[in-house]
Design a protein around this motif. Structure first.
Motif, PDB file in Angstrom:
ATOM      1  N   LEU A   1       0.820  -1.208   0.000  1.00  0.00           N
ATOM      2  CA  LEU A   1       0.000   0.000   0.000  1.00  0.00           C
ATOM      3  C   LEU A   1       0.856   1.261   0.000  1.00  0.00           C
ATOM      4  O   LEU A   1       0.390   2.340  -0.375  1.00  0.00           O
ATOM      5  N   GLY A   2       2.094   1.111   0.467  1.00  0.00           N
ATOM      6  CA  GLY A   2       2.979   2.276   0.508  1.00  0.00           C
ATOM      7  C   GLY A   2       3.503   2.603   1.881  1.00  0.00           C
ATOM      8  O   GLY A   2       4.201   3.608   2.057  1.00  0.00           O
ATOM      9  N   GLY A   3       3.162   1.774   2.891  1.00  0.00           N
ATOM     10  CA  GLY A   3       3.688   1.975   4.231  1.00  0.00           C
ATOM     11  C   GLY A   3       3.211   3.276   4.854  1.00  0.00           C
ATOM     12  O   GLY A   3       2.145   3.813   4.510  1.00  0.00           O
ATOM     13  N   PRO A   4       3.995   3.834   5.784  1.00  0.00           N
ATOM     14  CA  PRO A   4       3.588   5.071   6.465  1.00  0.00           C
ATOM     15  C   PRO A   4       3.304   6.235   5.524  1.00  0.00           C
ATOM     16  O   PRO A   4       2.459   7.082   5.826  1.00  0.00           O
ATOM     17  N   GLN A   5       3.986   6.301   4.396  1.00  0.00           N
ATOM     18  CA  GLN A   5       3.728   7.409   3.477  1.00  0.00           C
ATOM     19  C   GLN A   5       2.334   7.306   2.862  1.00  0.00           C
ATOM     20  O   GLN A   5       1.719   8.320   2.512  1.00  0.00           O
ATOM     21  N   ALA A   6       1.818   6.079   2.721  1.00  0.00           N
ATOM     22  CA  ALA A   6       0.433   5.923   2.266  1.00  0.00           C
ATOM     23  C   ALA A   6      -0.531   6.407   3.346  1.00  0.00           C
ATOM     24  O   ALA A   6      -1.579   6.996   3.044  1.00  0.00           O
ATOM     25  N   ALA A   7      -0.181   6.162   4.601  1.00  0.00           N
ATOM     26  CA  ALA A   7      -1.004   6.666   5.703  1.00  0.00           C
ATOM     27  C   ALA A   7      -1.033   8.187   5.704  1.00  0.00           C
ATOM     28  O   ALA A   7      -2.069   8.800   5.989  1.00  0.00           O
ATOM     29  N   LEU A   8       0.103   8.787   5.375  1.00  0.00           N
ATOM     30  CA  LEU A   8       0.153  10.246   5.275  1.00  0.00           C
ATOM     31  C   LEU A   8      -0.767  10.733   4.162  1.00  0.00           C
ATOM     32  O   LEU A   8      -1.514  11.711   4.334  1.00  0.00           O
ATOM     33  N   LEU A   9      -0.749  10.049   3.032  1.00  0.00           N
ATOM     34  CA  LEU A   9      -1.627  10.418   1.920  1.00  0.00           C
ATOM     35  C   LEU A   9      -3.097  10.244   2.291  1.00  0.00           C
ATOM     36  O   LEU A   9      -3.956  11.017   1.853  1.00  0.00           O
ATOM     37  N   ALA A  10      -3.387   9.240   3.115  1.00  0.00           N
ATOM     38  CA  ALA A  10      -4.772   8.966   3.507  1.00  0.00           C
ATOM     39  C   ALA A  10      -5.387  10.109   4.294  1.00  0.00           C
ATOM     40  O   ALA A  10      -6.618  10.229   4.362  1.00  0.00           O
ATOM     41  N   GLU A  11      -4.575  10.958   4.887  1.00  0.00           N
ATOM     42  CA  GLU A  11      -5.108  12.083   5.644  1.00  0.00           C
ATOM     43  C   GLU A  11      -5.899  13.031   4.753  1.00  0.00           C
ATOM     44  O   GLU A  11      -6.780  13.744   5.235  1.00  0.00           O
TER      45      GLU A  11
END
Length: 312
Positions: A23-33
């Protein structure tokens, strides 16, 4: 006790880690914001892994599989309420809340929710708008109904335990990042890892993380072999240890990364911000410790030194 994971669980852990990393790891979580589609992709990844087919309440093997899946979710800062959906009741996600200031992580997602406090009181939450707070960007304030029955104590235990496995994944990933950093960062002509103070800090963090991992495995094992009242004390101890370890490891990571550790270009920053709801909710470390005191007095909390005490 053999703390090695069974072969099939280890294989599932490897597959889960790879799938969630895609999914992209923590950077995907950042994008999810700012992009809700990332959270939909996260749920699809969990469906691919068969996450919601796990029977965490009745099957010991499924509970252990859920634990390693939660660890992978923590390592990747997965932007989805995995624990809450694993423990859904009649299709409604189960969230643990502090009833005096109820906030639910990812509470803005569509679907029904049930809230419960650590005493097992059940509530129907009415969600407000997402606050987009820096620490816990998916937290949603909620208004709770009057208590509407109770939930089984075992659900609270499993919730605390699986949340602790998510914290475990987060601190393991943070420790890995900072270890790679101090080995590659050159300062005064040599790697940071060559400085004694840096080595001590990393060693202390590594010991804390390894201790949390062993305690997490032990708590899963205890769930199969102890009475429910003892298990409740075990899960409180695990969550308290997870919170204290997270504080230590994240503090060390920020110190050794310097200013980079507070920038979202660094995965440590994203992991820290997205793990804060687990560290702070549904209760602080201080409240968790206070809840353990009656168990110590009544003998429900077992330790290496537990034995009957004769009073005059």
């Amino acid at each position: 006790m053999n703390t090695a994971l069974p072969e099939d669980i280890s294989e599932f852990a490897t597959v889960a880690a790879k799938r969630l990393a895609r999914l992209g790891g923590p950077q995907a979580a950042l994008l999810a914001e700012s992009d809700d589609d990332v959270r939909r992709q996260a749920r699809r990844a969990l469906l691919d892994l068969g996450a919601f087919e796990l029977d965490v309440r009745s099957s010991a093997d499924d509970l252990l599989a859920a634990a390693v899946l939660c660890r992978a979710a923590g390592a990747n800062a997965l932007p989805y309420p995995l624990v809450e959906e694993l423990l859904s009741i009649d299709g409604a996600r189960l969230a643990l809340v502090n009833p005096t200031a109820p906030r639910i992580d990812h509470g803005d997602l569509p679907g029904d929710w049930i809230a419960a406090d650590l005493d097992g009181n059940r509530y129907r939450p009415q969600m407000s708008s997402r606050t987009n707070a820096k620490l816990g960007p998916f937290l949603v304030p909620a208004i709770l109904s009057a208590p509407d029955g109770t939930i089984p104590p075992g659900d609270i235990d499993i919730h605390l335990m699986l949340g602790s496995w998510r914290i475990l994944g987060a601190v393991q990933r943070s420790l890995q990042i900072v270890t790679e950093h101090v080995n590659s960062r050159i300062q005064f002509g040599k790697p940071l890892a060559d400085f004694q103070a840096v080595r001590f800090a990393v060693a202390d963090a590594a010991v804390a993380v390894r201790g949390l991992e062993e305690l997490a495995k032990y708590t899963v094992w205890r769930s199969e072999s102890t009475a429910p009242q003892s298990y409740s004390a075990d899960t409180l101890v695990l969550r308290l240890k997870a919170v204290e370890t997270a504080r230590q490891v994240l503090r060390t990571s920020h110190q050794l990364l310097g200013a980079l550790g507070f920038c979202d270009e660094s995965d440590v920053s994203v992991i820290d911000r997205h793990t804060q709801p687990l560290i702070r909710l549904p209760a602080s470390a201080e409240e968790l410790a206070l809840r353990l005191i009656p168990g110590v007095r009544d003998g429900e909390l077992e330790t290496l030194f537990s034995q009957s005490v004769t009073t005059a």
